[in-house]
Motif scaffolding. Structure first.
Motif, PDB file in Angstrom:
ATOM      1  N   VAL A   1      30.252  38.108  90.070  1.00  0.00           N
ATOM      2  CA  VAL A   1      29.307  38.484  91.423  1.00  0.00           C
ATOM      3  C   VAL A   1      29.729  37.387  92.572  1.00  0.00           C
ATOM      4  CG1 VAL A   1      27.114  38.743  92.428  1.00  0.00           C
ATOM      5  CG2 VAL A   1      27.635  39.867  90.326  1.00  0.00           C
ATOM      6  N   VAL A   2      29.693  36.168  91.905  1.00  0.00           N
ATOM      7  CA  VAL A   2      30.003  34.944  92.637  1.00  0.00           C
ATOM      8  C   VAL A   2      31.176  35.158  93.477  1.00  0.00           C
ATOM      9  CG1 VAL A   2      30.345  32.425  92.845  1.00  0.00           C
ATOM     10  CG2 VAL A   2      28.609  33.553  91.300  1.00  0.00           C
ATOM     11  N   ALA A   3      32.402  35.634  92.658  1.00  0.00           N
ATOM     12  CA  ALA A   3      33.740  35.846  93.009  1.00  0.00           C
ATOM     13  C   ALA A   3      33.845  36.660  94.370  1.00  0.00           C
ATOM     14  CB  ALA A   3      34.610  36.170  91.910  1.00  0.00           C
TER      15      ALA A   3
ATOM     16  N   VAL B   1      27.209  45.601  87.682  1.00  0.00           N
ATOM     17  CA  VAL B   1      26.443  44.643  86.680  1.00  0.00           C
ATOM     18  C   VAL B   1      25.222  44.689  87.288  1.00  0.00           C
ATOM     19  CG1 VAL B   1      28.304  43.371  85.780  1.00  0.00           C
ATOM     20  CG2 VAL B   1      27.043  42.535  87.817  1.00  0.00           C
ATOM     21  N   SER B   2      24.767  44.920  88.404  1.00  0.00           N
ATOM     22  CA  SER B   2      23.336  44.757  88.941  1.00  0.00           C
ATOM     23  C   SER B   2      22.709  46.558  89.406  1.00  0.00           C
ATOM     24  CB  SER B   2      23.320  44.137  90.197  1.00  0.00           C
ATOM     25  OG  SER B   2      22.013  44.240  90.886  1.00  0.00           O
ATOM     26  N   ASP B   3      21.579  46.717  88.964  1.00  0.00           N
ATOM     27  CA  ASP B   3      21.011  47.945  89.585  1.00  0.00           C
ATOM     28  C   ASP B   3      20.969  48.125  90.941  1.00  0.00           C
ATOM     29  OD1 ASP B   3      20.911  48.638  86.741  1.00  0.00           O
ATOM     30  OD2 ASP B   3      19.048  47.773  86.366  1.00  0.00           O
ATOM     31  N   HIS B   4      20.708  46.978  91.634  1.00  0.00           N
ATOM     32  CA  HIS B   4      20.477  46.991  93.182  1.00  0.00           C
ATOM     33  C   HIS B   4      21.620  46.351  93.735  1.00  0.00           C
ATOM     34  CE1 HIS B   4      16.412  48.418  92.155  1.00  0.00           C
ATOM     35  NE2 HIS B   4      16.225  47.460  91.317  1.00  0.00           N
ATOM     36  N   ALA B   5      21.684  46.586  95.117  1.00  0.00           N
ATOM     37  CA  ALA B   5      22.913  46.202  95.931  1.00  0.00           C
ATOM     38  C   ALA B   5      22.484  44.765  96.510  1.00  0.00           C
ATOM     39  CB  ALA B   5      23.173  46.865  96.989  1.00  0.00           C
ATOM     40  N   LEU B   6      23.661  44.001  96.806  1.00  0.00           N
ATOM     41  CA  LEU B   6      23.246  42.635  97.349  1.00  0.00           C
ATOM     42  C   LEU B   6      23.581  42.636  98.745  1.00  0.00           C
ATOM     43  CD1 LEU B   6      23.565  41.981  94.258  1.00  0.00           C
ATOM     44  CD2 LEU B   6      24.235  39.719  94.986  1.00  0.00           C
ATOM     45  N   TYR B   7      22.844  42.182  99.811  1.00  0.00           N
ATOM     46  CA  TYR B   7      22.817  41.993 101.144  1.00  0.00           C
ATOM     47  C   TYR B   7      23.491  40.704 101.451  1.00  0.00           C
ATOM     48  CZ  TYR B   7      21.186  46.742 101.074  1.00  0.00           C
ATOM     49  OH  TYR B   7      20.899  48.197 100.529  1.00  0.00           O
ATOM     50  N   ILE B   8      24.545  40.233 101.879  1.00  0.00           N
ATOM     51  CA  ILE B   8      24.886  38.955 102.263  1.00  0.00           C
ATOM     52  C   ILE B   8      24.752  38.721 103.884  1.00  0.00           C
ATOM     53  CG2 ILE B   8      26.859  37.165 101.826  1.00  0.00           C
ATOM     54  CD1 ILE B   8      27.646  38.977  99.381  1.00  0.00           C
ATOM     55  N   THR B   9      24.184  37.994 104.171  1.00  0.00           N
ATOM     56  CA  THR B   9      24.202  37.748 105.800  1.00  0.00           C
ATOM     57  C   THR B   9      24.574  36.315 105.936  1.00  0.00           C
ATOM     58  OG1 THR B   9      22.153  39.029 106.045  1.00  0.00           O
ATOM     59  CG2 THR B   9      22.700  37.451 107.904  1.00  0.00           C
TER      60      THR B   9
ATOM     61  N   ASP C   1      32.756  35.576  84.899  1.00  0.00           N
ATOM     62  CA  ASP C   1      31.580  35.953  84.256  1.00  0.00           C
ATOM     63  C   ASP C   1      32.178  36.041  82.752  1.00  0.00           C
ATOM     64  OD1 ASP C   1      29.478  36.808  82.921  1.00  0.00           O
ATOM     65  OD2 ASP C   1      28.994  37.998  84.639  1.00  0.00           O
ATOM     66  N   PRO C   2      31.427  35.135  81.963  1.00  0.00           N
ATOM     67  CA  PRO C   2      31.750  35.198  80.578  1.00  0.00           C
ATOM     68  C   PRO C   2      31.642  36.747  79.977  1.00  0.00           C
ATOM     69  CG  PRO C   2      29.581  34.027  80.653  1.00  0.00           C
ATOM     70  CD  PRO C   2      30.069  34.226  82.046  1.00  0.00           C
TER      71      PRO C   2
END
Length: 226
Positions: A140-142, A53-61, A123-124
């Protein structure tokens, strides 16, 4: 009563933290709480996710604090979390989410409840399947909740994914049955149709071969040439 026989030349007000440290026995462990100060350096781990659902990655630290260092009570506990991405669409709720989660971490105590709370967010617009694992992510939160779960398992705050003996036997039984079925289908296909045959869109059998330059199914007779 303490008698002071010398002149007082200096005085200092003792802070609450210093009082706590002074009254703490050497063999008593220190637990994480909201009064714990952040050290200059924390050790952590960074996880990468790429939701479709996102064009870019998410980095979680997730950074951890080391408590009771050098003692038998030495433990690591999560202290703060950051989420970084080029996608500014998520910026506002990511900032709010990370601040709340970090506050829960610093509060001390059991923070494992965050995992189930985050994994239950839907996500709805619909969820997606995680790349590489095929696990369904409702939002994404999940998926961030799954990352926190993975991290807490490395700190032994959550049990690992252990499969009991009955589940292992059931899985092995299903694997053996699937392999036997695949071998039987391969044998039947090899005896009835050529090994180079491809799947037919009409009857779904691997029986399509080239006859006079035309793809023809040897099972149902379907032909691309009419």
């Amino acid at each position: 009563m303490i008698e002071i026989k010398q002149n007082i030349t200096a005085a200092k007000v003792q802070s609450a933290e210093e009082k706590t440290e002074a009254n703490t026995p050497e063999n008593e462990s220190v637990n994480l709480n909201e009064n714990t100060k952040r050290p200059e350096m924390l050790v952590g781990s960074t996880y990468k996710i790429k939701p479709p659902v996102s064009d870019h990655a998410l980095y979680i630290t997730i950074n951890d604090i080391l408590l009771n260092q050098g003692t038998e009570q030495e433990i690591r506990r999560p202290f703060e979390i950051f989420v970084n991405s080029k996608n500014m669409e998520f910026y506002s709720w990511i900032v709010a989410l990370t601040r709340v989660i970090s506050a829960v971490f610093r509060k001390g105590g059991d923070c494992t409840f965050l995992v189930e709370e985050l994994k239950a967010v839907f996500d709805p617009k619909g969820g997606y399947y995680q790349r590489g694992t095929g696990i369904f992510m409702p939002s994404v939160v999940a998926e961030i909740g799954h990352i926190i779960e993975t991290h807490l398992k490395t700190l032994d705050m959550l049990p690992g994914n252990e499969i009991d003996t009955h589940q292992q036997a059931y899985i092995q039984q299903k694997k053996a049955a699937a392999k036997a079925e695949a071998d039987a289908n391969a044998t039947n296909n090899n005896s009835d149709f050529p090994a180079t045959a491809t799947s037919c869109n009409k009857c779904h059998q691997k029986a399509v071969v080239l006859l006079d330059g035309c793809a023809t199914c040897l099972n149902c007779g379907d032909s691309k040439c009419g």
